[in-house]
Each structure stands twice: as C-alpha cells, then as structure tokens.
Design a protein around this motif. Sequence first.
Motif, PDB file in Angstrom:
ATOM      1  N   TRP A  60       0.843  -1.207   0.000  1.00  0.00           N
ATOM      2  CA  TRP A  60       0.000   0.000   0.000  1.00  0.00           C
ATOM      3  C   TRP A  60       0.879   1.259   0.000  1.00  0.00           C
ATOM      4  O   TRP A  60       0.647   2.175  -0.782  1.00  0.00           O
ATOM      5  CB  TRP A  60      -0.940  -0.004   1.209  1.00  0.00           C
ATOM      6  CG  TRP A  60      -1.904   1.131   1.235  1.00  0.00           C
ATOM      7  CD1 TRP A  60      -3.155   1.157   0.703  1.00  0.00           C
ATOM      8  CD2 TRP A  60      -1.695   2.428   1.813  1.00  0.00           C
ATOM      9  NE1 TRP A  60      -3.745   2.390   0.917  1.00  0.00           N
ATOM     10  CE2 TRP A  60      -2.867   3.189   1.595  1.00  0.00           C
ATOM     11  CE3 TRP A  60      -0.639   3.026   2.488  1.00  0.00           C
ATOM     12  CZ2 TRP A  60      -3.010   4.503   2.027  1.00  0.00           C
ATOM     13  CZ3 TRP A  60      -0.776   4.346   2.920  1.00  0.00           C
ATOM     14  CH2 TRP A  60      -1.942   5.060   2.686  1.00  0.00           C
ATOM     15  N   PHE A  61       1.888   1.279   0.886  1.00  0.00           N
ATOM     16  CA  PHE A  61       2.796   2.433   0.947  1.00  0.00           C
ATOM     17  C   PHE A  61       3.563   2.597  -0.373  1.00  0.00           C
ATOM     18  O   PHE A  61       3.740   3.720  -0.855  1.00  0.00           O
ATOM     19  CB  PHE A  61       3.771   2.318   2.123  1.00  0.00           C
ATOM     20  CG  PHE A  61       3.175   2.762   3.427  1.00  0.00           C
ATOM     21  CD1 PHE A  61       3.043   4.115   3.723  1.00  0.00           C
ATOM     22  CD2 PHE A  61       2.748   1.853   4.369  1.00  0.00           C
ATOM     23  CE1 PHE A  61       2.492   4.545   4.917  1.00  0.00           C
ATOM     24  CE2 PHE A  61       2.191   2.263   5.570  1.00  0.00           C
ATOM     25  CZ  PHE A  61       2.065   3.614   5.840  1.00  0.00           C
ATOM     26  N   THR A  62       4.000   1.492  -0.952  1.00  0.00           N
ATOM     27  CA  THR A  62       4.716   1.555  -2.223  1.00  0.00           C
ATOM     28  C   THR A  62       3.805   2.117  -3.313  1.00  0.00           C
ATOM     29  O   THR A  62       4.207   3.006  -4.067  1.00  0.00           O
ATOM     30  CB  THR A  62       5.224   0.150  -2.626  1.00  0.00           C
ATOM     31  OG1 THR A  62       6.125  -0.309  -1.608  1.00  0.00           O
ATOM     32  CG2 THR A  62       5.943   0.182  -3.960  1.00  0.00           C
ATOM     33  N   LYS A  64       1.261   4.042  -2.978  1.00  0.00           N
ATOM     34  CA  LYS A  64       0.981   5.456  -2.708  1.00  0.00           C
ATOM     35  C   LYS A  64       2.245   6.309  -2.799  1.00  0.00           C
ATOM     36  O   LYS A  64       2.184   7.529  -2.661  1.00  0.00           O
ATOM     37  CB  LYS A  64       0.361   5.626  -1.314  1.00  0.00           C
ATOM     38  CG  LYS A  64      -0.977   4.954  -1.149  1.00  0.00           C
ATOM     39  CD  LYS A  64      -2.026   5.617  -2.012  1.00  0.00           C
ATOM     40  CE  LYS A  64      -3.376   4.968  -1.781  1.00  0.00           C
ATOM     41  NZ  LYS A  64      -4.435   5.602  -2.538  1.00  0.00           N
ATOM     42  N   GLN A  65       3.389   5.667  -3.005  1.00  0.00           N
ATOM     43  CA  GLN A  65       4.683   6.335  -3.082  1.00  0.00           C
ATOM     44  C   GLN A  65       4.973   7.144  -1.805  1.00  0.00           C
ATOM     45  O   GLN A  65       5.434   8.285  -1.855  1.00  0.00           O
ATOM     46  CB  GLN A  65       4.762   7.228  -4.324  1.00  0.00           C
ATOM     47  CG  GLN A  65       4.633   6.444  -5.610  1.00  0.00           C
ATOM     48  CD  GLN A  65       4.694   7.318  -6.844  1.00  0.00           C
ATOM     49  OE1 GLN A  65       4.205   8.449  -6.872  1.00  0.00           O
ATOM     50  NE2 GLN A  65       5.320   6.779  -7.879  1.00  0.00           N
ATOM     51  N   LEU A  66       4.707   6.511  -0.662  1.00  0.00           N
ATOM     52  CA  LEU A  66       4.963   7.131   0.635  1.00  0.00           C
ATOM     53  C   LEU A  66       6.138   6.437   1.295  1.00  0.00           C
ATOM     54  O   LEU A  66       6.173   5.207   1.393  1.00  0.00           O
ATOM     55  CB  LEU A  66       3.722   7.029   1.531  1.00  0.00           C
ATOM     56  CG  LEU A  66       2.468   7.727   1.013  1.00  0.00           C
ATOM     57  CD1 LEU A  66       1.292   7.456   1.934  1.00  0.00           C
ATOM     58  CD2 LEU A  66       2.702   9.218   0.848  1.00  0.00           C
ATOM     59  N   GLU A  67       7.094   7.227   1.746  1.00  0.00           N
ATOM     60  CA  GLU A  67       8.278   6.679   2.396  1.00  0.00           C
ATOM     61  C   GLU A  67       7.978   6.390   3.855  1.00  0.00           C
ATOM     62  O   GLU A  67       7.401   7.208   4.564  1.00  0.00           O
ATOM     63  CB  GLU A  67       9.439   7.669   2.291  1.00  0.00           C
ATOM     64  CG  GLU A  67      10.740   7.118   2.833  1.00  0.00           C
ATOM     65  CD  GLU A  67      11.917   8.056   2.647  1.00  0.00           C
ATOM     66  OE1 GLU A  67      13.003   7.703   3.126  1.00  0.00           O
ATOM     67  OE2 GLU A  67      11.749   9.134   2.030  1.00  0.00           O
ATOM     68  N   VAL A  68       8.390   5.203   4.301  1.00  0.00           N
ATOM     69  CA  VAL A  68       8.200   4.782   5.686  1.00  0.00           C
ATOM     70  C   VAL A  68       9.569   4.650   6.337  1.00  0.00           C
ATOM     71  O   VAL A  68      10.476   4.029   5.785  1.00  0.00           O
ATOM     72  CB  VAL A  68       7.441   3.441   5.773  1.00  0.00           C
ATOM     73  CG1 VAL A  68       7.291   2.992   7.224  1.00  0.00           C
ATOM     74  CG2 VAL A  68       6.075   3.561   5.114  1.00  0.00           C
ATOM     75  N   LEU A  69       9.712   5.233   7.507  1.00  0.00           N
ATOM     76  CA  LEU A  69      10.955   5.182   8.256  1.00  0.00           C
ATOM     77  C   LEU A  69      11.205   3.761   8.751  1.00  0.00           C
ATOM     78  O   LEU A  69      10.315   3.140   9.347  1.00  0.00           O
ATOM     79  CB  LEU A  69      10.862   6.145   9.446  1.00  0.00           C
ATOM     80  CG  LEU A  69      12.078   6.314  10.332  1.00  0.00           C
ATOM     81  CD1 LEU A  69      13.229   6.943   9.545  1.00  0.00           C
ATOM     82  CD2 LEU A  69      11.723   7.202  11.526  1.00  0.00           C
ATOM     83  N   ALA A  70      12.394   3.234   8.507  1.00  0.00           N
ATOM     84  CA  ALA A  70      12.769   1.928   9.067  1.00  0.00           C
ATOM     85  C   ALA A  70      12.793   2.077  10.584  1.00  0.00           C
ATOM     86  O   ALA A  70      13.349   3.044  11.111  1.00  0.00           O
ATOM     87  CB  ALA A  70      14.132   1.504   8.536  1.00  0.00           C
TER      88      ALA A  70
END
Length: 143
Positions: A60-62, A64-70
């Motif tokens: 889903w994040f990919t 939406k092209q949203l970066e998620v903090l590791a």
Amino acid sequence: MSARGVGKLCFLKKTVNAAVYQDVLETFLIPTVEEQFGEEDFIFQQDLAPAHAAKSTKDWFTKKQLEVLAWPANSPDLNVIENLWAIVKRKIRNRKPTTLDQLKQNIATAWEAVSAETCDKLVKSMPRRLQAVIQAKGAATKY
C-alpha cells in the motif's frame, strides 16, 4: 501527528488487521498529509505492529509512493505518538466519564486542543531522545 499538528482522530470498533489499518491510512492519513504537507516530501513513522508490517501494507505504501521510516520493533522511547498520548491522558485524567461516548468526547476534545507548537516540540525532542537511548545502550530512558 506531525510537527505541524495532530491529524483527525479515529476511533475503531474492530480489531486492527492489515486491511483495517490500510483503510484508516486511506481515510485519515492521506487527508492529513495533503493538509499539512501538500506536495512536500515527508517520512511516515509507524511501529512494527503486525498490521503495519504486513506485506499488503508495505505494498500500500509503495503504491501510494509514501516513504516509511525503518523502525526497530520495540522502541516506545522514540515514538513521538506515545508522548502525544501521554499529553492527552493528562488532559483527561480528572474527568469522570460514565459512558463510552463521554470518554470518546473527552479524548477528542483533548486531542483537538493539542497545539501545533506542542507537536513541533515533541518532534524536535527526538535528537535528545535518540541520544538518551544511545547512552542507555538501548534500555528504557526517562522520556
């Protein structure tokens, strides 16, 4: 929440699985991001709860092209939202709701009263929190 303020509050009546989480993100995160950041870049922080770590959520994040903090699996000292919830809890501590609806209203009122300035201070405290965790060699800190 971000350094720019809290987003819309969401109360859930069901167990949060990946599908429910993604629906919450779509319904609440996206409008908040659009309001607070517009076209600016941002990085989303979440913990590694099963719904957050699910492959479909990552997809889903990919999409939406949203970066998620590791993020490490168990790091409440470094999770700004935990500090925000502590503020909300302090604001409602002395209220004595007798119904679920009253409790929800108390929480919503306290949430909406959190200023963008308070959110900004919480976010800006992160370097100090990181240093405290490093000094504690990963153990819990006073934060």
